[in-house]
Design an enzyme around this catalytic site. Structure first.
Site, mmCIF file in Angstrom:
data_model
loop_
_atom_site.group_PDB
_atom_site.id
_atom_site.type_symbol
_atom_site.label_atom_id
_atom_site.label_comp_id
_atom_site.label_asym_id
_atom_site.label_seq_id
_atom_site.Cartn_x
_atom_site.Cartn_y
_atom_site.Cartn_z
ATOM 1 N N ASN A 1 -8.153 -9.564 0.662
ATOM 2 C CA ASN A 1 -8.314 -9.948 2.014
ATOM 3 C C ASN A 1 -9.711 -9.961 2.628
ATOM 4 O OD1 ASN A 1 -6.364 -7.884 4.714
ATOM 5 N ND2 ASN A 1 -7.093 -10.129 4.574
ATOM 6 N N ASN B 1 -9.447 -12.631 14.014
ATOM 7 C CA ASN B 1 -8.612 -13.147 13.124
ATOM 8 C C ASN B 1 -9.311 -14.739 12.847
ATOM 9 O OD1 ASN B 1 -6.938 -11.008 12.182
ATOM 10 N ND2 ASN B 1 -5.598 -11.519 13.976
ATOM 11 N N CYS C 1 -7.392 -3.213 11.389
ATOM 12 C CA CYS C 1 -6.876 -4.157 10.060
ATOM 13 C C CYS C 1 -7.183 -2.981 9.169
ATOM 14 C CB CYS C 1 -7.886 -5.407 9.986
ATOM 15 S SG CYS C 1 -7.461 -6.127 8.263
ATOM 16 N N GLY C 2 -6.294 -2.804 8.333
ATOM 17 C CA GLY C 2 -6.252 -1.619 7.222
ATOM 18 C C GLY C 2 -7.220 -1.968 6.167
ATOM 19 N N ASN C 3 -7.225 -3.094 5.721
ATOM 20 C CA ASN C 3 -8.320 -3.576 4.713
ATOM 21 C C ASN C 3 -9.658 -3.654 5.447
ATOM 22 O OD1 ASN C 3 -6.563 -3.700 2.167
ATOM 23 N ND2 ASN C 3 -5.699 -5.612 3.090
ATOM 24 N N ASN D 1 -0.708 -1.760 15.131
ATOM 25 C CA ASN D 1 -0.173 -3.251 15.190
ATOM 26 C C ASN D 1 1.206 -3.291 14.730
ATOM 27 O OD1 ASN D 1 -0.827 -2.621 12.424
ATOM 28 N ND2 ASN D 1 -2.117 -4.609 12.105
ATOM 29 N N HIS E 1 4.684 -4.410 12.983
ATOM 30 C CA HIS E 1 5.239 -4.787 11.461
ATOM 31 C C HIS E 1 6.547 -4.713 11.594
ATOM 32 C CE1 HIS E 1 1.309 -4.404 9.360
ATOM 33 N NE2 HIS E 1 1.073 -3.704 10.361
ATOM 34 N N ASN F 1 3.467 -8.936 12.339
ATOM 35 C CA ASN F 1 3.151 -8.825 10.909
ATOM 36 C C ASN F 1 4.641 -8.694 10.277
ATOM 37 O OD1 ASN F 1 0.042 -8.965 10.808
ATOM 38 N ND2 ASN F 1 0.639 -7.175 12.043
ATOM 39 N N GLU G 1 0.715 -12.587 7.864
ATOM 40 C CA GLU G 1 -0.067 -11.656 8.831
ATOM 41 C C GLU G 1 -0.206 -12.420 10.127
ATOM 42 O OE1 GLU G 1 -3.419 -9.241 8.086
ATOM 43 O OE2 GLU G 1 -3.342 -9.651 6.055
ATOM 44 N N ARG G 2 0.265 -11.634 11.161
ATOM 45 C CA ARG G 2 -0.114 -12.301 12.365
ATOM 46 C C ARG G 2 -1.542 -12.684 12.757
ATOM 47 N NH1 ARG G 2 -0.135 -8.227 17.568
ATOM 48 N NH2 ARG G 2 -1.582 -7.649 16.414
ATOM 49 N N CYS H 1 -2.604 -6.446 2.882
ATOM 50 C CA CYS H 1 -2.717 -6.050 4.074
ATOM 51 C C CYS H 1 -2.305 -4.610 4.058
ATOM 52 C CB CYS H 1 -1.406 -6.463 5.080
ATOM 53 S SG CYS H 1 -1.417 -6.236 6.761
ATOM 54 N N GLY H 2 -3.454 -4.001 4.596
ATOM 55 C CA GLY H 2 -3.448 -2.504 4.596
ATOM 56 C C GLY H 2 -2.659 -1.623 5.373
ATOM 57 N N GLY I 1 0.013 -3.230 6.508
ATOM 58 C CA GLY I 1 1.393 -3.562 6.138
ATOM 59 C C GLY I 1 1.870 -2.688 5.082
#
Length: 355
Positions: A81, A134, A143-145, A232, A234, A271, A289-290, A298-299, A301
């Site tokens: 990612n 994005n 965003c986790g990642n 966010n 999911h 997502n 991913e949205r 996706c972290g 996610g």
């Protein structure tokens, strides 16, 4: 040693068309035209060239440049990612617009990335702030990642080595990443949000206000879904009414993913994670991913997947989650109700691009 990349433009000042190969030392002293099979067929876009192969200092000197028409960046990825990281510590206004971010993220005519991340001054007592655009120009809450990548980026900017924690302000609230001795980053992702109205989703909630193992019709198929927000939204699914357990590699993600993302039950879009259960501590997922589409990882996610797996009774609170780009370690800690994510963040290259 790392390659340092710059982009030089032709009269048409559009963003770079990258046609250089993955670099080998023998290529660094060749003229840029040597990278082309047919040098006479140059497209009217900016070209990529390799200025030097060198061992960068702890804070690359080119990041200190303040050229108004040039964006200096470092590209990072978390399990594939990938993101363009920008030093924006002198302002709360992003260096580029969403439209420029879209062009930079384009994998054919730009640098190529899932998003552009800005390291900004801290707010409300935090060390730093994070914003992200994005690849479609939309702005997610976090965003986790990307959080893991920005932690490593900040450590490089500040010349910090070893274990270090940062308090980062995001659109989803306070996020606390910690760089560990092995180079991985452990992130306190906070508490999952389960109330349907706060996810948000219009799907009917159970007696606790959560959407757990509820049927959602997409293209005439009844999918069993659980909705979780990690700041966010999911939508997590383990099966359908017709298929008891997924083989996630068989799911046609490009067909079904957009239909989940834009479903009327998700007013802020969503997502979507499709999950296969190997054991109560080992899961596999693919994600749509949205705002970015199918990505390698996706972290948030992966965090949502473990929360959903626990709620549906598929897994314990500590799991390895396999993503196309590699595994993440996820823990939904019962003591504080926080979700913790641990995984890598790796630098790819340094570069500059005309705006």
């Amino acid at each position: 040693m790392e390659a340092v990349l710059t982009f030089s433009s032709y009269p048409c000042r559009s963003l770079p068309s990258i046609y250089a190969t993955r670099f080998s030392p023998k290529l660094y002293h060749r003229k840029p035209s040597k990278f082309l099979r047919n040098p006479s067929c140059r497209p009217p876009f900016a070209s990529i060239s390799v200025d030097a192969l060198r061992m960068p200092s702890s804070k690359p000197s080119f990041l200190d440049r303040k050229d108004p028409d040039i964006l200096h960046f470092v590209k990072y990825h978390g399990l594939g990612n990938d993101f363009i990281l920008v030093d924006n510590r002198d302002s709360l206004e992003p260096r580029v617009t969403p439209e420029q971010a879209m062009k930079i993220c384009n994998r054919n005519f730009g640098v190529g990335a899932d998003g552009v991340i800005f390291a900004m001054p801290g707010l409300n007592g935090t060390d730093y702030s994070m914003r992200i655009f994005n690849s479609d120009g939309s702005e997610p809450e976090m965003c986790g990642n990307g959080v893991r990548c920005i932690a490593r980026f900040i450590a490089e900017l500040e010349s910090i080595e070893g274990t270090q924690r940062f308090k980062i302000h995001t659109g989803a609230g306070l996020i606390v990443p910690e760089i560990q001795d092995d180079g991985k980053v452990k992130v306190d992702m906070g508490q999952p949000i389960l109330l349907a109205a706060d996810v948000p989703t219009k799907l009917p909630a159970n007696h606790t206000g959560a959407v757990v193992n509820t049927e959602l019709f997409v293209d005439g198929v009844g999918w069993n879904v659980t909705c979780v927000s990690m700041g966010n939204p999911h939508c997590v699914t383990f099966n359908t009414k017709q298929v008891e357990a997924f083989q996630v590699d068989e799911i046609k993600l490009e067909e079904v993913g957009p239909k989940f993302e834009h479903h009327e039950m998700f007013p802020s879009r969503t997502n979507t994670e499709f999950v296969q259960v190997f054991s109560r501590s080992h899961l596999k997922m693919r994600v749509w991913e949205r705002g970015a589409g199918a990505t390698l990882a996706c972290g948030t996610g992966a965090c949502a997947v473990v929360v959903a797996a626990v709620l549906e009774g598929h897994a314990e609170r500590i799991c390895t989650v396999d993503l196309p780009g590699g595994p993440l370690e996820i823990e939904w800690r019962e003591e504080d109700n926080h979700v913790y994510m641990t995984g890598p963040a790796e630098k790819v290259f340094y570069g500059s691009v005309p705006l």
